[in-house]
Design an enzyme around this catalytic site. Structure first.
Site, PDB file in Angstrom:
ATOM      1  N   LYS A 286      -8.587  -1.715   5.421  1.00 39.90           N
ATOM      2  CA  LYS A 286      -8.810  -2.277   4.171  1.00 39.90           C
ATOM      3  C   LYS A 286      -7.643  -3.426   3.755  1.00 39.90           C
ATOM      4  O   LYS A 286      -7.973  -4.513   3.116  1.00 39.90           O
ATOM      5  CB  LYS A 286      -8.731  -1.120   2.800  1.00 39.90           C
TER       6      LYS A 286
ATOM      7  N   HIS B  11       0.743  -1.187  -0.054  1.00 35.83           N
ATOM      8  CA  HIS B  11       0.076   0.205   0.142  1.00 35.83           C
ATOM      9  C   HIS B  11       0.900   1.245   0.095  1.00 35.83           C
ATOM     10  O   HIS B  11       2.065   1.441   0.784  1.00 35.83           O
ATOM     11  CB  HIS B  11      -0.984   0.117   1.291  1.00 35.83           C
TER      12      HIS B  11
ATOM     13  N   SER C 192      -8.142   3.382   9.035  1.00 30.99           N
ATOM     14  CA  SER C 192      -8.789   3.436   7.730  1.00 30.99           C
ATOM     15  C   SER C 192      -7.897   2.334   6.377  1.00 30.99           C
ATOM     16  O   SER C 192      -8.574   1.700   5.913  1.00 30.99           O
ATOM     17  CB  SER C 192      -9.038   4.680   6.995  1.00 30.99           C
TER      18      SER C 192
ATOM     19  N   ASP D  34     -15.611   1.724   6.731  1.00 26.61           N
ATOM     20  CA  ASP D  34     -14.557   2.626   6.439  1.00 26.61           C
ATOM     21  C   ASP D  34     -14.889   3.491   5.435  1.00 26.61           C
ATOM     22  O   ASP D  34     -14.745   4.834   5.542  1.00 26.61           O
ATOM     23  CB  ASP D  34     -13.436   2.061   6.147  1.00 26.61           C
TER      24      ASP D  34
ATOM     25  N   ARG E 249     -15.627  12.069   7.370  1.00 30.59           N
ATOM     26  CA  ARG E 249     -14.353  12.525   7.889  1.00 30.59           C
ATOM     27  C   ARG E 249     -14.209  13.744   6.958  1.00 30.59           C
ATOM     28  O   ARG E 249     -13.688  14.966   7.085  1.00 30.59           O
ATOM     29  CB  ARG E 249     -13.617  11.618   8.221  1.00 30.59           C
TER      30      ARG E 249
END
Lengths: 463, 463
Positions: B189, B84, B185, B163, B170
């Site tokens: 995932k 990621h 968050s 999320d 948010r």
């Protein structure tokens, strides 16, 4: 102006001070619905945790006050008064203090909400009078203040819509209990109500919204400061709300007790607090010496002038004014049951909140906004803290719609009573009174809302 | 359980720690919609200002991960990897590092969002390849990881719905920039994505979400801790994002550059970062010595195995795999215009954010979720920080849809460049790498989600 709402929320989140234009833009967006609930909610939490400066609180209050209809009392001669209570159990002081002040020559113009909570609000109490109309147009309201010197009407949906929306969101997001938000909510409605001088009855104790004297004092000071910044003279009476005020808790029962007080037969605490509140209205409005005002008010109570003022108000609003002298004309609950003292002793505690919960269970208050209240039901105490009771002596009576409700309420009520074997001193009624010392310039013309550009400076008139 | 949501919000408002059951109840209510937006918003602001403990963050992450569909990779032999990036300009490292790791024997299963921001996300880049399908069912995704050893697909709406809703709220309530909320968050995932080992590329600098190294380190540590608590092995590479990664910024342009890197013709920084990221995946998954893994990966790059892995993935997802060797098969923008250096000197700054803004203005990214991206347009740098340029020498080229767009972009791009008369050192590419030293028990079976009752204890396996 276009408000960048995310940036605005971030500003409060980071503990920075909003400028006046963006705060007014926010309030406009709250009132119009342009700012969605979730952004209002996030801002409320940021304001709760980061606080609002006195200037921000004043701008918020002023912008909310102007967010809907406002009442213009300037066509009525003299200095007009208003009275607000932060909410207590058995609090019918408006029904005594307002006619007293009116009789003393201070026109009283009071818009009031419906009670949401354990017992009804002033409007619910007045609506227990057969025929009484609380829904007045603003024109009729002003006309009645002019002709009778006294009007108590229900606040419409169009009054301070920004506060209505803000409060509804605060209520479900754990952001009610913020001092600047509470102060601005109360004062925005008083500012919109148009009166020049305002007396606040800030209740402190087990049955009140505020439980500690320190916090009540802080709230009172914030509201007095808001009044100063927004051109209103404000006094705050911090009064005890550990036990109910007077003996009666329930709508018609409280009207009957207030009428008795105006006939010279009322409970000492209710009479005393009402004289205090009316006295502050008179001294704020006239500058009269407090002792002289007090003597004058006692005379107006004794000679029936205050009672007459209430009769005229009730009649003007379509109600049966005979209830002031003939309380049996008020709705009566069919079942009355006594609560007897379990042993002999002195009343050490009469828990106002528990009494209120019993009154609510009987139907005297609302659990939800859309609930109807039962005007007849409630609780009437026979004793107050400090009184002696014999074993088995009735210390309260419940007035109920059914025998079962009466039975259950009388049983539940016992938890509100605590006895002591030793004599118990009577608690103080009024803790203290706060009032700003004002400059003569502020006294001279407190009638108009200050221009917006003056609010932020913290002075509504040149010093 | 029934959650008293107002009490729950008040708990965080007052800085208290939520118990696991109520936090899970809240996440369930967020996912189902039972908790309205304004209450979610108030909680987000309270959590932003009061913080979340590591245990709360782990429970939140775990509950969010389980709020929708999850990917089960356990039928695939071996330790599966995921990668990621916190988002950077010109960041096509996934397209190089993932095939590298796959060629080294670590199956890579990556679900990716679409980019919202200046340039497209990995999915947008891949979709510039003619025929490429990013929408795979979970079954097809898992099957491809098994057969090809590599799949990169678009995350569906059903993955981590809690999320998705929390982030959307948010985003409009100034509560994005909270470290525990960011960490949960991202990691929710990754947890739902099913891989055992995860490498995080945390970008730091002018073109990154996180601008300071300290904060990037804090975020990386929080995510590594979440991995530890939730049974995932995590390493974080903190890499420089002051200037774009590589030379190309724009979807097809970046695919071409990644393919060049896999053919051994790529820019040094992209190759270096990709080897670092793939190396961490390999060492986390196999326990192989870092230097040995690096040598092995360099060999897999050199001998074409990594490029072959990307070709197979593209083909498996319906795309034209020839683009890896024949970049002209990718969409080409019709107008290319040079940006010339205004004077001679050394490149002192190539502002990644400004380059990204130019790419966005050309159509390479999205301003709103529903915008389409133009696969062909973008910016290709000719120089990087530290390089010498002559006066008038092209330091970048814009690829545009129209001559006007090309002209405007080339002019706007100049603001991204700063020159120095003195030689400028090349900035570091990788600031540091963080990785938890793990106990053997944790290494032995990192495959399954821990049971909920283990999350709060902070250990997913006995020590």
């Amino acid at each position: 102006m276009t408000l960048d709402i995310v940036r605005f929320i971030a500003e409060k989140r980071d503990g920075r001070e909003h400028d006046e234009a963006s705060l007014r833009g926010f309030v406009a967006g709250v009132a119009s619905g342009a700012v969605p609930d979730y952004q209002v909610a996030a801002w409320c939490m940021a304001a709760y945790l980061r606080g609002l400066s006195p200037t921000e609180t004043a701008v918020l209050t002023h912008a909310m006050a102007l967010s809907g209809e406002t009442v213009d009392l300037s066509s009525i001669p003299g200095v007009k008064g208003d009275k607000h209570s932060s909410g207590g159990v058995g609090d019918k002081a408006t029904l005594v203090a307002a006619p007293l002040a009116a009789a003393a020559g201070v026109p009283v113009a009071k818009l009031s909400g419906r009670g949401l909570g354990h017992t009804g609000g002033t409007i619910d109490k007045l609506e227990s009078i057969p025929g009484f109309r609380s829904a007045l147009s603003i024109d009729d309201f002003v006309a009645q203040v002019r002709s009778v010197g006294l009007a108590v009407a229900a606040a419409t949906e169009r009054l301070v819509p920004a506060d209505k929306r803000l409060y509804a969101i605060r209520d479900v997001t754990a952001t009610v209990d913020s001092l600047p938000l509470i102060a601005s909510s109360i004062m925005s409605k008083k500012i919109a109500g148009g009166a020049d001088v305002i007396v606040l009855d800030v209740k402190v104790g087990a049955g009140a919204f505020v439980r500690e004297l320190d916090r009540a004092r802080e709230l009172a000071r914030a509201m007095i400061d808001l009044g100063r910044r927004l051109g209103r003279r404000v006094a705050a009476v911090l009064s005890n709300m550990d036990q109910p005020l007077g003996y009666a808790v329930g709508n018609a029962l409280e009207v009957a007790e207030a009428a008795a007080a105006l006939r010279g037969e009322g409970p000492a605490d209710l009479v005393e607090l009402s004289l205090e509140l009316a006295g502050r209205l008179v001294t704020l409005a006239t500058g009269e010496d407090a002792a002289a005002a007090r003597r004058r008010l006692e005379g107006l109570l004794r000679d029936g002038s205050a009672a007459e003022r209430l009769r005229r108000m009730i009649a003007a609003q379509g109600g049966d004014a005979r209830v002031v002298d003939e309380p049996w004309r008020l709705p009566q609950a069919p079942h009355v049951r006594e609560a007897a003292a379990p042993e002999a002793g002195y009343v050490a505690r009469l828990d106002a909140l528990r009494v209120a919960e019993v009154a609510l269970s009987l139907g005297a208050g609302r659990r939800r906004k859309e609930d109807a209240v039962d005007p007849a039901v409630g609780v009437v105490l026979a004793k107050k803290v400090g009184d002696a009771v014999e074993r088995g002596e009735p210390w309260a009576r419940v007035h109920a719609r059914t025998p079962e409700a009466a039975e259950a309420a009388a049983a539940a009520l016992q938890a509100a009573l605590a006895l002591s074997a030793q004599p118990v001193p009577r608690p103080p009624l009024v803790h203290e009174v706060l009032e700003e010392r004002l400059s003569p310039a502020l006294v001279s013309d407190p009638r108009c809302l200050p221009r917006p550009d003056r609010v932020a400076s913290g002075r509504s008139s040149p010093p």
